[in-house]
Design a protein around this motif. Structure first.
Motif, PDB file in Angstrom:
ATOM      1  N   PRO A 572      11.690   2.330   7.460  1.00  0.00           N
ATOM      2  CA  PRO A 572      11.376   3.701   6.712  1.00  0.00           C
ATOM      3  C   PRO A 572      11.493   4.102   5.748  1.00  0.00           C
ATOM      4  CG  PRO A 572      11.646   3.798   9.313  1.00  0.00           C
ATOM      5  CD  PRO A 572      12.022   2.299   8.592  1.00  0.00           C
ATOM      6  N   SER A 573      10.223   4.865   5.303  1.00  0.00           N
ATOM      7  CA  SER A 573      10.639   5.041   3.684  1.00  0.00           C
ATOM      8  C   SER A 573      11.518   6.715   3.712  1.00  0.00           C
ATOM      9  CB  SER A 573       9.096   4.743   2.618  1.00  0.00           C
ATOM     10  OG  SER A 573      10.051   5.423   0.838  1.00  0.00           O
ATOM     11  N   ASP A 574      12.439   6.644   2.355  1.00  0.00           N
ATOM     12  CA  ASP A 574      12.293   8.102   2.687  1.00  0.00           C
ATOM     13  C   ASP A 574      11.190   8.695   2.189  1.00  0.00           C
ATOM     14  OD1 ASP A 574      14.672   7.215   2.463  1.00  0.00           O
ATOM     15  OD2 ASP A 574      15.558   6.765   0.485  1.00  0.00           O
ATOM     16  N   ASP A 575      10.405   9.024   1.552  1.00  0.00           N
ATOM     17  CA  ASP A 575       8.668   9.471   1.625  1.00  0.00           C
ATOM     18  C   ASP A 575       7.984   8.981   1.954  1.00  0.00           C
ATOM     19  OD1 ASP A 575       6.649  10.127   0.189  1.00  0.00           O
ATOM     20  OD2 ASP A 575       6.517   9.210  -1.930  1.00  0.00           O
ATOM     21  N   SER A 576       7.791   9.710   3.408  1.00  0.00           N
ATOM     22  CA  SER A 576       7.204   9.781   4.602  1.00  0.00           C
ATOM     23  C   SER A 576       5.592   9.803   4.098  1.00  0.00           C
ATOM     24  CB  SER A 576       7.061  11.105   5.727  1.00  0.00           C
ATOM     25  OG  SER A 576       6.946  12.154   4.927  1.00  0.00           O
ATOM     26  N   LEU A 577       5.176   9.872   3.207  1.00  0.00           N
ATOM     27  CA  LEU A 577       4.035   9.923   2.789  1.00  0.00           C
ATOM     28  C   LEU A 577       3.332   9.120   1.660  1.00  0.00           C
ATOM     29  CD1 LEU A 577       3.493  13.589   0.837  1.00  0.00           C
ATOM     30  CD2 LEU A 577       2.676  12.987   3.579  1.00  0.00           C
ATOM     31  N   ASN A 578       3.842   8.586   1.444  1.00  0.00           N
ATOM     32  CA  ASN A 578       3.895   6.820   0.380  1.00  0.00           C
ATOM     33  C   ASN A 578       4.555   5.649   0.631  1.00  0.00           C
ATOM     34  OD1 ASN A 578       2.133   8.156  -1.661  1.00  0.00           O
ATOM     35  ND2 ASN A 578       3.733   9.533  -2.302  1.00  0.00           N
ATOM     36  N   ASN A 579       3.885   4.704   0.183  1.00  0.00           N
ATOM     37  CA  ASN A 579       4.844   3.511   0.741  1.00  0.00           C
ATOM     38  C   ASN A 579       5.470   3.061  -0.682  1.00  0.00           C
ATOM     39  OD1 ASN A 579       3.867   2.828   3.082  1.00  0.00           O
ATOM     40  ND2 ASN A 579       1.419   2.149   3.013  1.00  0.00           N
ATOM     41  N   GLU A 580       6.364   2.228  -0.289  1.00  0.00           N
ATOM     42  CA  GLU A 580       7.245   1.765  -1.560  1.00  0.00           C
ATOM     43  C   GLU A 580       8.072   0.627  -1.172  1.00  0.00           C
ATOM     44  OE1 GLU A 580      11.946   3.146  -3.549  1.00  0.00           O
ATOM     45  OE2 GLU A 580      11.380   3.819  -1.376  1.00  0.00           O
ATOM     46  N   VAL A 616      -1.827   2.760   7.323  1.00  0.00           N
ATOM     47  CA  VAL A 616      -0.079   3.238   6.777  1.00  0.00           C
ATOM     48  C   VAL A 616       0.881   3.848   5.879  1.00  0.00           C
ATOM     49  CG1 VAL A 616       2.223   2.112   7.366  1.00  0.00           C
ATOM     50  CG2 VAL A 616      -0.107   0.288   8.522  1.00  0.00           C
ATOM     51  N   GLN A 617       1.281   4.479   6.283  1.00  0.00           N
ATOM     52  CA  GLN A 617       2.624   4.899   4.853  1.00  0.00           C
ATOM     53  C   GLN A 617       4.039   4.629   5.521  1.00  0.00           C
ATOM     54  OE1 GLN A 617       0.695   8.895   4.996  1.00  0.00           O
ATOM     55  NE2 GLN A 617       2.025   9.850   6.204  1.00  0.00           N
ATOM     56  N   GLY A 618       4.607   5.285   4.211  1.00  0.00           N
ATOM     57  CA  GLY A 618       6.051   5.915   5.110  1.00  0.00           C
ATOM     58  C   GLY A 618       7.077   4.475   5.631  1.00  0.00           C
ATOM     59  N   VAL A 619       6.453   3.419   4.611  1.00  0.00           N
ATOM     60  CA  VAL A 619       7.284   2.709   5.005  1.00  0.00           C
ATOM     61  C   VAL A 619       7.046   1.810   3.584  1.00  0.00           C
ATOM     62  CG1 VAL A 619       7.252   0.221   5.564  1.00  0.00           C
ATOM     63  CG2 VAL A 619       5.320   1.829   7.020  1.00  0.00           C
ATOM     64  N   ARG A 620       8.691   1.396   3.526  1.00  0.00           N
ATOM     65  CA  ARG A 620       9.318   0.494   2.317  1.00  0.00           C
ATOM     66  C   ARG A 620      10.004  -1.391   2.516  1.00  0.00           C
ATOM     67  NH1 ARG A 620      14.151   2.697   2.326  1.00  0.00           N
ATOM     68  NH2 ARG A 620      13.978   4.370   0.915  1.00  0.00           N
ATOM     69  N   MET A 621       8.865  -1.792   1.863  1.00  0.00           N
ATOM     70  CA  MET A 621       9.346  -3.021   2.246  1.00  0.00           C
ATOM     71  C   MET A 621      10.450  -4.011   0.937  1.00  0.00           C
ATOM     72  SD  MET A 621       6.131  -6.323   1.521  1.00  0.00           S
ATOM     73  CE  MET A 621       6.777  -8.123   2.479  1.00  0.00           C
ATOM     74  N   VAL A 622      11.146  -4.567   1.411  1.00  0.00           N
ATOM     75  CA  VAL A 622      12.366  -4.922   0.619  1.00  0.00           C
ATOM     76  C   VAL A 622      12.179  -6.325   0.178  1.00  0.00           C
ATOM     77  CG1 VAL A 622      14.528  -5.236  -0.076  1.00  0.00           C
ATOM     78  CG2 VAL A 622      13.776  -3.248   0.648  1.00  0.00           C
TER      79      VAL A 622
END
Length: 755
Positions: A572-580, A616-622
């Protein structure tokens, strides 16, 4: 008995000497001659006449509020008292004409403002550009782009409803663009009116310093006028339409209240202004000029909201409000506007194009910079509304679009009065005008080509509701396509796309009313009748826990193959509206030039989730590591690897469905309060507050949009047609397990049927 004197209502330099000599005013004669004079001046170039638009006197003002607070009615009175129109028409008038600013047929039928409309007038020898904006949240983009280009605003509030949900939204929009404002508490003639409660709400809910500059003489049916507490004068509005302002001594019963509120006002300004504080603490007399000057200063600095009161429908209190617009709101020179200038600079030995912030100077002699903030397709082609920030624009000039670098000619330059146009030969810095025949997009910046500037774009909210539509007959398909393209160009919150799975055309917007209005406009303006499916909520998907992925895409088909491996995790990303996307690859396990392909694959995979097919939103891919091949690795291979890695990890990351949650405000007679609250609870609503104002109750709740279909009909039946409600988007929030299961099963069923 105290003597009375009639003071001027309409300020125009052509008539000031005549007024002072006669000390009386003949309304219809003035209005007719004033309108005729304006017309002749316009034909000869009014902007260069004795009605010249001096930038120090110019006011660019928006009128904004919660729905049904009386904005359009107020604007109608402003235009009438300033001599801009000859007669008053009501929003839902019996003569069928409707208010001047509601010029669309749909607006007059429904009694609401759908599109913002621009006009201009003169008051006290000050030119005022006015934009009347919609109150309904479905048309919030109209408020956004109007406030983007305005220097000041009038926040209209209902004396009964007070600071309502859309009032808070409008205030946030004003804060976003740093727009100074004054407040006008309208509808003092309504039963249950309490303007002082509304003033307190301004302080408590908007967290602003606010104090009344006038107080009412009577309320509800007893409303007779207002008292100017700075000058200690009672103002009565006489004549058929309240056009004559009569100043008298303050009624004896109100003398104590006037002194109390004046002292409170001085104390509040002393908290904000050092000069007034010094005089107040030393108990020196503060003059009217010193007090009004300090109020203007703290208002322009966004520290204070002057509050006026009255009833636009009953022609009471509008003229003092206009005086307040002139006296307390800024001119274009008093508001800082920043543009980004594109410059080429050397960075680390390389020449790069950078954006450099520049404070614009509102001078007619500077380089031209103007912003296209609104588009309309009319009878004569595309009409583009412009706000000039610096320089001069003349008919026949060539201007440059900073986005496209195209050079275009300005064939016609006009000043708008609702849907009517006044030809002008030039417009100067600080002005609002419109041009024909200039192809552009909303938000484009135009210059004279001597420098490249770009203005900050308007904030555009995401659509929350969709409909599947198609024309009823094939013969209207061309018009259907034209209408969609036009609406999308005019309104950035209106979208359409073809669903690749269902083969349906989907339109998206800010709500049910928003989409209904466009379908009705399609029918009336293009002759296209549409079949529409049930409204669909724009759900979103997300993940709730960190999950690792390790995927290798390997394909050999003869010749160069495809080889790409990605290793990392999603969370889960800290920004719930955008993907990172985060790149943490060390070394050359993945060549640096192929990392953007991994990010592109991740973002492509986020366009359609596996649960319901929603974005899909609010997701971080590392990305931590990977595998590559000297020959077979390519952008395509790594893009596919990222897509497949995401799709493989997503189901294991405990995915959840997010649904749009709306802030709902319901106004009902108090006797129905319990019934209405129970109905909201059944719709999975959370009651935030329920306040009684005598016979009226205002209920605020947060309710999922999915549960709000058909609520208007239910509310009418529960309250004998006396209830009213508004709603606006708040956020996407995780839905319940039962709803999620139902949506997943529905999606799986649809997928199976397509196969």
């Amino acid at each position: 008995m105290c003597s009375t004197r009639i003071v001027k209502v309409l300020s125009a330099p052509l008539w000031s000497r005549l007024f002072l000599r006669r000390q009386k005013y003949v309304w219809y004669s003035f209005n007719k001659r004033y309108s005729r004079e304006l017309s002749s001046l316009s034909a000869e170039g009014a902007e260069n006449s004795n009605l010249e638009r001096d930038i120090n006197k110019l006011r660019n003002v928006g009128i904004s509020a919660h729905i049904d607070s009386g904005k359009t009615t107020l604007t109608e009175r402003v235009l009438f008292y300033s001599g801009r129109i000859r007669e008053i028409h009501e929003v839902k008038g019996k003569d069928g004409k409707g208010a001047t600013m509601d010029f669309m047929e749909l607006e007059r039928e429904r009694g609401i403002t759908i599109q913002s409309a621009a006009t201009s007038c003169f008051w006290a020898n000050h030119p005022i550009n006015i934009i009347d904006t919609p109150g309904h949240v479905d048309f919030t983009i109209e408020v956004e782009r109007a406030l983007r280009v305005l220097d000041g605003a009038v926040l209209v509030l209902c004396a009964v409803g007070g600071v309502q949900s859309q009032s808070l939204t409008v205030s946030r929009q004003m804060n976003r663009y740093k727009v100074p404002r004054i407040a006008f508490i309208n509808k003092l003639d309504r039963q249950g009116a309490n303007p002082f409660r509304v003033v307190q709400q301004l302080r408590d809910k908007l967290h602003k310093w606010a104090a009344p500059l006038v107080i009412p003489i009577g309320l509800e049916e007893e409303l007779k006028g207002v008292v100017d507490i700075i000058r200690r004068e009672a103002l009565y509005f006489e004549g058929r339409f309240g056009e004559q302002v009569v100043r008298k001594q303050v009624p004896e019963a109100l003398v104590h209240d006037v002194e109390k509120y004046r002292k409170s006002l001085v104390e509040m300004i002393a908290e904000l202004d050092e000069y007034i504080a010094d005089k107040f603490l030393s108990e020196q007399e503060i003059s009217e000029e010193e007090l009004t000057g300090a109020i203007r200063k703290v208002t322009v600095n966004l520290q204070f909201i002057p509050v006026f009161m009255g009833s636009a429908l009953k022609n009471c209190g509008v003229q003092p409000l206009l005086d307040g617009v002139v006296q307390y709101l800024p001119n274009p020179k008093e508001k800082e506007n920043i543009a980004l200038r594109l410059v080429r600079k050397e960075v680390d030995g390389e020449m790069k194009q950078l954006e450099e912030p520049v404070v614009l100077s509102p001078s007619a002699d500077e380089k031209l910079v103007c912003l296209a903030f609104k588009l309309e397709d009319g009878r004569y082609g595309q009409l583009t509304y412009l706000r000039l920030y610096q320089g001069t624009l003349k008919r026949g000039d060539y201007i440059f679009n900073s986005r496209t670098s195209k050079k275009v000619k300005v064939p016609r330059l006009v000043r708008m009065h609702a849907d009517e146009m006044e030809e002008i030969s030039e417009a100067v810095a600080g002005d609002i005008c419109a041009v024909f025949g200039v192809e552009c997009a909303s938000g484009d910046t135009f210059t004279d080509g001597k420098d490249t500037f770009s203005m900050e774009s308007v904030f555009i909210p995401e659509p929350v509701m969709s409909l599947a539509v198609k024309p009823k007959s094939r013969e209207t398909s061309n018009n259907f396509t034209k209408a969609l393209a036009r609406f999308m160009r005019e309104d950035p919150t209106f979208h359409f796309f073809n669903d690749s799975e269902t083969k349906q055309l989907i339109i998206s917007g800010m709500g049910e009313l928003h989409l209904q209005v466009y379908l009705e406009r399609m029918k009336r303006e293009y002759g296209v009748e549409c079949e529409a499916g049930q409204p669909q909520v724009n759900f979103r998907e997300t993940v709730t826990k960190r999950t690792k992925f390790d995927y290798l895409h390997k394909k050999q088909t003869g010749g160069a193959g495809q080889y790409g491996g990605v290793i990392g995790y999603i969370e889960p990303s800290d920004d719930s509206l955008n993907n990172e996307f985060v790149n943490r690859v060390v070394g050359n396990a993945i060549p640096p030039n192929l990392i953007p392909a991994v990010e592109a694959g991740f973002r492509e995979a986020c366009e359609r989730g596996s649960l319901t097919g929603h974005r899909v939103q609010g997701v971080r891919m590392v990305l931590e590591d990977g595998k590559s091949h000297s020959v077979d690795s390519s952008e395509l291979a790594f893009r596919i690897a990222a897509i497949m890695a995401f799709r493989e990890a997503f189901p294991r990351a405990e995915p959840a469905i997010l649904e749009p949650v709306m802030t709902v405000e319901v106004q009902v007679p108090t006797e129905f309060q319990g019934t209405v609250m129970g109905a909201l609870n059944r719709r999975r609503g959370i009651i935030i507050s329920a306040v009684d104002y005598g016979e009226l109750s205002v209920i605020q709740a947060e309710v999922p949009l999915y549960e709000m279909f058909g609520y208007a009909t239910e509310l009418r039946s529960m309250t004998q047609g006396k209830g009213d409600y508004t709603m606006e988007y708040k956020e996407h929030r995780e839905t319940t397990r039962q709803i999620q299961q139902m949506l997943v099963e529905k999606h799986q069923k649809e997928q199976a049927e397509r196969k």
